[in-house]
Motif scaffolding. Structure first.
Motif, mmCIF file in Angstrom:
data_model
loop_
_atom_site.group_PDB
_atom_site.id
_atom_site.type_symbol
_atom_site.label_atom_id
_atom_site.label_comp_id
_atom_site.label_asym_id
_atom_site.label_seq_id
_atom_site.Cartn_x
_atom_site.Cartn_y
_atom_site.Cartn_z
ATOM 1 N N LEU A 177 0.847 -1.197 0.000
ATOM 2 C CA LEU A 177 0.000 0.000 0.000
ATOM 3 C C LEU A 177 0.876 1.238 0.000
ATOM 4 N N LEU A 178 0.619 2.129 -0.940
ATOM 5 C CA LEU A 178 1.397 3.351 -1.133
ATOM 6 C C LEU A 178 0.500 4.547 -0.834
ATOM 7 N N GLY A 179 0.986 5.486 -0.009
ATOM 8 C CA GLY A 179 0.163 6.638 0.337
ATOM 9 C C GLY A 179 0.993 7.802 0.804
ATOM 10 N N ASP A 180 0.328 8.952 1.005
ATOM 11 C CA ASP A 180 1.040 10.132 1.482
ATOM 12 C C ASP A 180 1.118 10.120 3.002
ATOM 13 N N ARG A 181 1.594 11.211 3.583
ATOM 14 C CA ARG A 181 1.896 11.202 5.018
ATOM 15 C C ARG A 181 0.663 11.218 5.905
ATOM 16 N N ALA A 182 -0.509 11.503 5.340
ATOM 17 C CA ALA A 182 -1.725 11.486 6.151
ATOM 18 C C ALA A 182 -2.010 10.096 6.716
ATOM 19 N N PHE A 183 -1.494 9.054 6.069
ATOM 20 C CA PHE A 183 -1.783 7.682 6.477
ATOM 21 C C PHE A 183 -0.672 7.072 7.333
ATOM 22 N N CYS A 184 0.380 7.837 7.577
ATOM 23 C CA CYS A 184 1.547 7.297 8.269
ATOM 24 C C CYS A 184 1.352 7.389 9.780
ATOM 25 N N ALA A 185 0.736 6.364 10.354
ATOM 26 C CA ALA A 185 0.474 6.318 11.791
ATOM 27 C C ALA A 185 0.877 4.950 12.327
ATOM 28 N N TYR A 186 1.219 4.904 13.577
ATOM 29 C CA TYR A 186 1.681 3.671 14.231
ATOM 30 C C TYR A 186 0.649 2.556 14.099
ATOM 31 N N ALA A 187 -0.588 2.852 14.472
ATOM 32 C CA ALA A 187 -1.630 1.826 14.454
ATOM 33 C C ALA A 187 -1.865 1.287 13.051
ATOM 34 N N ASP A 188 -1.755 2.145 12.046
ATOM 35 C CA ASP A 188 -2.006 1.716 10.672
ATOM 36 C C ASP A 188 -0.880 0.835 10.144
ATOM 37 N N MET A 189 0.350 1.155 10.518
ATOM 38 C CA MET A 189 1.469 0.286 10.133
ATOM 39 C C MET A 189 1.270 -1.113 10.708
ATOM 40 N N VAL A 190 0.830 -1.181 11.960
ATOM 41 C CA VAL A 190 0.593 -2.476 12.592
ATOM 42 C C VAL A 190 -0.536 -3.226 11.893
ATOM 43 N N THR A 191 -1.627 -2.521 11.597
ATOM 44 C CA THR A 191 -2.788 -3.143 10.956
ATOM 45 C C THR A 191 -2.429 -3.730 9.601
ATOM 46 N N ILE A 192 -1.665 -2.969 8.824
ATOM 47 C CA ILE A 192 -1.314 -3.414 7.472
ATOM 48 C C ILE A 192 -0.410 -4.639 7.516
ATOM 49 N N THR A 193 0.531 -4.661 8.447
ATOM 50 C CA THR A 193 1.416 -5.828 8.536
ATOM 51 C C THR A 193 0.662 -7.067 9.016
ATOM 52 N N LYS A 194 -0.358 -6.880 9.861
ATOM 53 C CA LYS A 194 -1.157 -8.020 10.306
ATOM 54 C C LYS A 194 -1.965 -8.629 9.160
ATOM 55 N N LEU A 195 -2.207 -7.844 8.100
ATOM 56 C CA LEU A 195 -2.915 -8.339 6.923
ATOM 57 C C LEU A 195 -1.973 -9.025 5.936
ATOM 58 N N ASP A 196 -0.699 -9.231 6.372
ATOM 59 C CA ASP A 196 0.336 -9.805 5.497
ATOM 60 C C ASP A 196 0.601 -8.905 4.298
ATOM 61 N N CYS A 197 0.472 -7.612 4.506
ATOM 62 C CA CYS A 197 0.767 -6.627 3.482
ATOM 63 C C CYS A 197 1.887 -5.717 3.976
ATOM 64 N N ASP A 198 2.369 -4.860 3.117
ATOM 65 C CA ASP A 198 3.384 -3.877 3.480
ATOM 66 C C ASP A 198 2.923 -2.494 3.067
#
Length: 455
Positions: free
Chosen positions: A206-227
């Motif tokens: 998943l590629l996005g701008d800085r509005a999406f760069c948050a701790y909880a979201d990084m964790v959520t995305i990795t739990k989905l087996d995504c980066d």
């Protein structure tokens, strides 16, 4: 009635059905109708005819219901059947009867169908990259629309338009929209994103701008087996003094769980977050004249430098701008910027049909590019739309034997001229056209009328 319905179905399947036969076959629409257990009477505007007409309406430059009904009358005129009234009420009522969930399901199916056409050689490092962003659309100033999608609070009542916030995920390889959510204007982009993560598939990036760069979201995305690859949020400072350096302007750093629960998360979600995560930080400089941003810091969960080099990630981040072009195609090229429907339910349906039409054009571009060895993303969406509209009468008039040959010619014409590749292009941020010298509306229209009458 039955004869007229069959004539229209034949017309639409000949004109729009052939170009989109793989992405939106009639059987798919019927399956979606049956799955939702939609019951309808035998009338001219059944769900299938209404959907085809709605789709044709948003693809056309004239998006009025009168134009859509006129097309239907023209389709029936050459047959010896009674033509319907020119009044648009029957068509508008038929659009209102279409369930919102039906259009959502058909849109999701179109996205999935196009994704399945992508072969491994088109992927980035064997992975499917998705790009996420948010935008806004305006709609008619009606009481219902204002109640559900209020205008900006800075505007006076009667001087603005209801505005909805949309979040969209696009496929980087096909340019198609793969997920959508709709909310009110003051909704933060990250709140929309959290409703869209469920559309990601394992191994996606998943590629996005800085509005999406948050701790909880990084964790959520990795739990989905995504980066994820996001631009670093401005609230975090950039320093090379901390972290493990793995290359030039490239390091591994540890992020720690926030001390307080951020807005948008409930206590259970916050408590479930791990105490820390390791992310990779890359920063680089932009020396292209005219670019406002001169230094960029990226945060990614792609930690293996041997597999994902610094230059590859930086190059991929540069393609994030494609999502801005995709949104521009939706809002400017297709005309979704200003919607026409007067109720919130119809507004949402209109948005889904716009995205469905956009995906159908993308599928046509993909077929043209892969058939004639031209990069599909280098083809013009506006030209594709023009060619399709011009070829539709020929598809209608052709015999079944000639129709396939005309379709292949359509693909060849679409792939004939690719958009030039202009990397690092910079232009001054100015306008040449002078706007009209009329003042902005600062009072409701009825008050301005009174001023004219008393002047």
């Amino acid at each position: 009635m039955t004869l007229r319905v069959q004539i229209l179905k034949d017309k639409f399947s000949q004109s729009l059905g052939l170009p989109f036969k793989e992405l939106l076959p009639e059987t798919t629409i019927r399956l979606a109708i049956s799955e939702l257990k939609i019951k309808y009477k035998k009338r001219l505007f059944d769900p299938l005819i209404t959907l085809w007409a709605f789709l044709s309406q948003v693809l056309d430059t004239d998006k009025t219901c009168h134009n859509a009904v006129s097309k239907i009358i023209a389709h029936l005129a050459e047959s010896e059947v009674e033509v319907p009234s020119t009044d648009t009420s029957a068509y508008c009522q038929a659009r209102a009867r279409l369930p919102e969930k039906l259009l959502e399901n058909i849109f999701n199916f179109s996205a999935q169908s196009l994704e399945e056409k992508v072969r491994p050689e088109y992927l980035w490092r064997g992975r499917n990259v998705k790009v996420i962003d948010g935008s806004t659309v305006s709609m008619p100033d009606t009481v219902e629309n204002q109640k559900e999608y209020p205008q900006p609070s800075t505007q006076k009542e009667g001087c603005g338009f209801p505005i909805a916030k949309i979040g969209v995920i696009f496929s980087l390889v096909t340019g198609a929209a793969v997920a959508l959510c709709i909310d009110v204007l003051n909704t933060h982009d990250i709140k929309l994103a959290r409703r869209l993560y469920g559309f990601l598939k394992p191994n996606d990036v998943l590629l996005g701008d800085r509005a999406f760069c948050a701790y909880a979201d990084m964790v959520t995305i990795t739990k989905l087996d995504c980066d994820a690859i996001f631009r670093k949020h401005q609230s975090r400072t950039t320093t090379m003094q901390k972290g493990k350096i793995v290359g030039d302007c490239d390091k591994l750093v540890t992020w720690y769980k926030p001390k307080t629960c951020p807005k948008g998360l409930n206590k259970d979600e916050f408590d479930a977050l791990p105490p820390s995560i390791t992310v990779r930080e890359i920063y680089y400089y932009i020396v292209i004249p005219g670019f406002r941003t001169q230094q960029v810091s990226l945060i990614t969960t792609l930690l293996d430098k041997a597999t994902y080099s610094t230059l590859e990630i930086v190059g991929l981040c540069g393609k994030r701008w494609d999502v801005e072009l995709d949104l521009r195609h939706l809002k400017t090229t297709l005309g979704m910027d200003v919607l026409r429907c007067k109720s919130p339910s119809m507004v949402r349906k209109e948005i889904y049909v716009y995205l469905l039409a956009y995906n159908l054009l993308r599928s046509l571009m993909w077929s043209a590019g892969t058939t004639y060895t031209t990069p599909p993303l280098r083809l013009s969406l506006q030209s594709t739309r023009h060619h399709l509209i011009h070829f539709i009468p020929k598809l209608l008039a052709a015999t079944p034997q000639k129709r396939l040959r005309i379709y292949l010619i359509l693909l060849k014409v679409i792939a004939h001229k690719a958009v030039p590749d202009r990397p690092g292009r910079s232009e001054p941020r100015v306008r040449k056209r002078r706007p009209k010298a009329y003042p902005l509306m600062t009072k409701p229209r009825h008050e301005l009328r009174k001023q004219l009458q008393t002047a």
